[in-house]
Enzyme design. Structure first.
Site, PDB file in Angstrom:
ATOM      1  CB  CYS A  65      -0.964  -0.001   1.186  1.00  0.00           C
ATOM      2  SG  CYS A  65      -0.195   0.054   2.806  1.00  0.00           S
ATOM      3  CB  ILE A  66       0.891   4.244  -1.694  1.00  0.00           C
ATOM      4  CG1 ILE A  66       1.834   5.434  -1.871  1.00  0.00           C
ATOM      5  CG2 ILE A  66      -0.540   4.608  -1.991  1.00  0.00           C
ATOM      6  CD1 ILE A  66       1.933   5.921  -3.302  1.00  0.00           C
TER       7      ILE A  66
END
Length: 191
Positions: A65-66
């Protein structure tokens, strides 16, 4: 699926740092001369280790994820994480309140309502950051997590080894450490 949402909130949003939870727990060393302004920006959650039973059960289904780290008005950090949940992208923001020591933060768990501590253990600001989070989910249930943040979706082997070594020093076993697979899902809005 509340557990999945909570895990990503905890993993992505919490994952930015490292922590000390109890007096019995050994002190976690911090990044010397931590510079919050250099820590800001985009990070990918590339590696995780946790004592959470839910994490152990679901770790093979997780993907990278970011997170975007930005300064908050209170002097702490706003941590905005985008992750894949139920085949859709979700974005959540968590306020990390500053502690007395630079690189130490705390937040209130949106799921458990308890306070968790987060510390930046090591970072070179340009390539990686090692984080440690600790708190209590409920009486008698401690939560611990180590996180590898990377500025790219493909951290070098040396960085991964550094994370594995760090996680093991915090008591995580090899089977509790996972490197999240790269994905293009949910990354578009942060490029």
């Amino acid at each position: 699926m509340a557990a999945l949402h909570t895990l990503w909130m905890g993993l992505g949003l919490l994952g930015v740092l490292g922590v000390l939870q109890t007096r019995a727990q050994a002190q976690v060393s911090l990044q010397p001369n931590f510079q919050q302004d250099k820590f800001l920006g985009r990070w990918f959650t590339s590696g995780l280790a946790s004592n959470s039973s839910w994490f152990r059960e679901k770790k093979n289904a997780l993907s990278m994820c970011i997170s975007v780290v930005a300064p908050s008005a209170e002097g702490g950090l706003n941590l905005t994480t985008t992750f894949l949940r139920k085949d859709q992208c979700e974005t959540r923001t968590l306020l990390l309140r500053p502690a007395e020591t630079p690189g130490c933060y705390s937040y209130t768990s949106p799921h458990w309502g308890s306070t968790h501590d987060v510390w930046v253990v090591a970072t070179d600001y340009e390539e990686y950051a090692l984080l440690y989070t600790a708190g209590t989910k409920s009486p008698g249930q401690d939560f611990h997590m180590a996180t590898l943040y990377s500025r790219t979706q493909t951290p070098r082997a040396e960085v991964k080894e550094k994370f594995s070594t760090f996680a093991k020093t915090r008591g995580f076993t090899e089977d509790a450490i996972v490197f999240l697979p790269k994905t293009d899902r949910c990354m578009e809005e942060h490029r």
